[in-house]
Scaffold this active site. Structure first.
Site, PDB file in Angstrom:
ATOM      1  CE1 TYR A  65      -0.452  -3.242  -9.278  1.00  0.00           C
ATOM      2  CE2 TYR A  65       0.072  -1.091  -8.167  1.00  0.00           C
ATOM      3  CZ  TYR A  65      -0.099  -2.725  -7.951  1.00  0.00           C
ATOM      4  OH  TYR A  65      -0.352  -3.077  -6.772  1.00  0.00           O
TER       5      TYR A  65
ATOM      6  CB  CYS B 229     -10.342   3.526 -31.468  1.00  0.00           C
ATOM      7  SG  CYS B 229      -9.163   3.612 -33.023  1.00  0.00           S
TER       8      CYS B 229
ATOM      9  CE1 TYR C 195      -7.938   1.246 -10.918  1.00  0.00           C
ATOM     10  CE2 TYR C 195      -5.813   1.951 -11.728  1.00  0.00           C
ATOM     11  CZ  TYR C 195      -6.729   1.103 -11.263  1.00  0.00           C
ATOM     12  OH  TYR C 195      -6.452  -0.374 -11.193  1.00  0.00           O
TER      13      TYR C 195
ATOM     14  N   GLY D  58       0.683  -1.246  -0.064  1.00  0.00           N
ATOM     15  CA  GLY D  58      -0.117   0.206   0.106  1.00  0.00           C
ATOM     16  C   GLY D  58       0.868   1.241  -0.145  1.00  0.00           C
TER      17      GLY D  58
ATOM     18  N   GLY E  67       4.012  -3.311  -3.586  1.00  0.00           N
ATOM     19  CA  GLY E  67       4.368  -3.437  -5.035  1.00  0.00           C
ATOM     20  C   GLY E  67       4.645  -2.197  -5.746  1.00  0.00           C
ATOM     21  NE  ARG E  68       0.147   2.364  -6.037  1.00  0.00           N
ATOM     22  CZ  ARG E  68      -0.664   2.355  -6.841  1.00  0.00           C
ATOM     23  NH1 ARG E  68      -0.540   2.784  -8.145  1.00  0.00           N
ATOM     24  NH2 ARG E  68      -1.778   1.580  -6.772  1.00  0.00           N
TER      25      ARG E  68
HETATM   26  C1  LIG Z   1      -2.194  -5.265  -4.458  1.00  0.00           C
HETATM   27  C2  LIG Z   1      -1.689  -6.074  -3.228  1.00  0.00           C
HETATM   28  C3  LIG Z   1      -0.289  -5.730  -2.448  1.00  0.00           C
HETATM   29  C4  LIG Z   1       0.306  -4.415  -3.208  1.00  0.00           C
HETATM   30  O1  LIG Z   1      -0.157  -3.369  -3.053  1.00  0.00           O
HETATM   31  P1  LIG Z   1       0.688  -2.014  -3.322  1.00  0.00           P
HETATM   32  O2  LIG Z   1      -0.239  -0.853  -3.133  1.00  0.00           O
HETATM   33  O3  LIG Z   1       1.024  -2.060  -4.742  1.00  0.00           O
HETATM   34  O4  LIG Z   1       1.781  -1.849  -2.531  1.00  0.00           O
HETATM   35  C5  LIG Z   1      -0.010  -6.197  -1.499  1.00  0.00           C
HETATM   36  N1  LIG Z   1      -0.676  -7.357  -0.967  1.00  0.00           N
HETATM   37  C6  LIG Z   1      -1.923  -7.635  -1.462  1.00  0.00           C
HETATM   38  C7  LIG Z   1      -2.410  -8.706  -0.857  1.00  0.00           C
HETATM   39  C8  LIG Z   1      -2.400  -7.079  -2.601  1.00  0.00           C
HETATM   40  O5  LIG Z   1      -3.885  -7.328  -2.977  1.00  0.00           O
END
Ligand SMILES: *Cc1c(COP(=O)(O)O)cnc(C)c1O
Length: 444
Positions: free
Chosen positions: A394, A365, A338, A252, A296-297
């Site tokens: 993403y 398109c 988004y 997150g 992740g992000r």
């Molecule tokens: C999407 C997700 C993440 C990663 O989220 P980020 O916002 O990209 O850090 C981690 N754990 C779970 C279970 C997720 O679904």
């Protein structure tokens, strides 16, 4: 202390002697010439720096499993770098499991997540020896036990729970329970644990897993999440005499897409998490659990940029000025999905004054295929190279072949060297999965 996710651009970005933008010692205009556009560029230094930030930030807590949420960007080379950095992987499909496996990563550090994992995917996960499955629902518990039993194996699991906290970018809500497609409601945990203890004897419960949202700017949300997880863990020990000792906070942490974004540093986030953990460990009288975090992000976004070539431009009478690029919603669906915002610069004239307000349109398109609305940029002409920042997460992972356009190539840059890590899809690639029945075969 600053961390790498707080930067708008890769750490190696500068204007070089040619007057062009360069990243990882590579001139972006030369990269565009060599590999074509659109082109995803990943700066290895930025990626390794954020890994270092995460490891350093959490070093004050003794037991941490750093997991990279592969869904942000999953390729073999990116996985290999994260494996070198000591990260494990949070995966959500057979495709991600296989990619991480092919990268040579340590499969015991992989956690399989998702609300509807298939039989085949669970089998693949067990066959490749992944470390944990995050069990999401009652159906999956029974399916997983059946597969494990048929192989005489025990599967190590976490329970995915819905902690009643949800983040909508900059705000979050906390309720008794949430209507979510992911995980067990707090009121269903006991029933799930009873099943694991009494019936599903091929499953071994190690702890609890939650994920509260993405692009989070408010660190206190993690403290609330920890309190719920630690409290539940203590309750399960008490009630069932089990020793689950792992909590997974999910991902997150946010990134800086534009100047208006001010994401917290991962050092600040780690401080909130560790102090809240210590406080709740004391309060509920448990041994310190192993902590998983799964960003992740924030791990990959800043390291990635996308290069495009400017094509047609137009001025709508009494309306906006548009410049169109050779990519758009198929390589970056976030603006159309988004209303995500991005920052861009002209890679071949980064020092030129941003004299105009221009909307960067994609080539697809769909009227909604706008990459950046009202960007401040210098005068653009056909052939200019546009660099859009913070596209590491993403973008490629959500890319499509809409309008039958091949996905771009991806290159890794570092110390003036560029290496292609994903090949550009060719016309042949685009038709390679099509099958023409004999009765329809033409002369080609
Ligand atoms: C999407 C997700 C993440 C990663 O989220 P980020 O916002 O990209 O850090 C981690 N754990 C779970 C279970 C997720 O679904």
């Amino acid at each position: 202390m600053y961390s790498t996710n707080q930067f708008l651009k890769p750490v190696t970005t500068k204007i070089n002697d040619n007057g062009n933008l360069e990243i990882g010692g590579c001139d972006l205009v030369e990269l565009a010439e060599k590999y074509g556009t659109p082109l995803y560029v990943v700066d290895e230094q930025t990626l390794r720096n954020i890994c270092h930030d995460y490891k350093k930030a959490f070093s004050a807590y003794p037991k941490v499993n750093m997991m990279y949420a592969s869904k942000a960007l999953c390729t073999c080379a990116v996985s290999a770098i994260l494996n070198q950095e000591g990260f494990g992987f949070d995966v959500v499909s057979g495709g991600e499991i296989y990619t991480v496996y092919k990268s040579g990563a340590d499969m015991s550090k992989v956690l399989f997540n998702g609300n509807n994992k298939s039989y085949d995917e669970l089998e693949l996960a067990l066959d490749l020896g992944i470390g944990r499955v995050s069990a999401d629902n009652f159906f999956e518990l029974s399916l997983l036990n059946e597969i494990a039993k048929s192989r005489n194996k025990t599967v190590d699991i976490l329970l995915r729970i819905t902690p009643g906290i949800e983040c909508h970018t900059h705000e979050y809500i906390q309720t008794g329970h949430l209507d979510s497609k992911f995980g067990f409601d707090l009121t269903q945990i006991d029933e799930a644990v009873e099943l694991i203890v009494n019936e599903y004897t091929n499953l071994r419960l190690h702890g609890l897993h939650a994920h509260i949202g993405s692009q989070i700017f408010e660190t206190s949300i993690y403290a609330d999440e920890i309190e719920i997880l630690v409290k539940e863990l203590a309750r399960l020990r008490e009630k069932f005499g089990l020793e689950p000792d792992e909590i997974n906070l999910g991902g997150g942490p946010g990134v800086k897409y534009t100047d208006a974004d001010n994401p917290p540093s991962v050092y600040e986030i780690a401080e909130v998490i560790i102090s809240s953990l210590n406080k709740n460990i004391d309060k509920y009288g448990i041994k310190p659990p192993t902590l998983y975090i799964e960003p992740g992000r924030s791990v990959i976004s800043t390291a990635g940029v996308t290069l495009y070539t400017i094509g047609s431009s137009k001025q709508v009478p009494h309306g906006r000025k548009y410049a169109a690029v050779d990519g758009g919603m198929s390589d970056n669906p976030r603006p159309s999905m988004y209303q995500a915002e991005y920052f861009a610069q002209a890679a071949n004239k980064p020092a030129a004054e941003p004299l105009q307000t221009v909307t960067i349109a994609g080539r697809f398109c769909e009227s909604g295929d706008i990459l950046i609305k009202d960007a401040e940029l210098p005068e653009l002409e056909e052939g200019d190279i546009l660099c859009v920042f913070n596209t590491g997460a993403y973008n490629y992972s959500m890319a499509s072949n809409y309008n039958r356009v091949g996905k771009p190539a991806m290159v890794l840059v570092n110390s003036s060297q560029s290496d292609m890590i994903v090949k550009r899809e060719t016309l042949e690639d685009l038709v390679s999965h099509d099958v023409i029945p004999d009765k329809l075969k033409g002369s080609r």
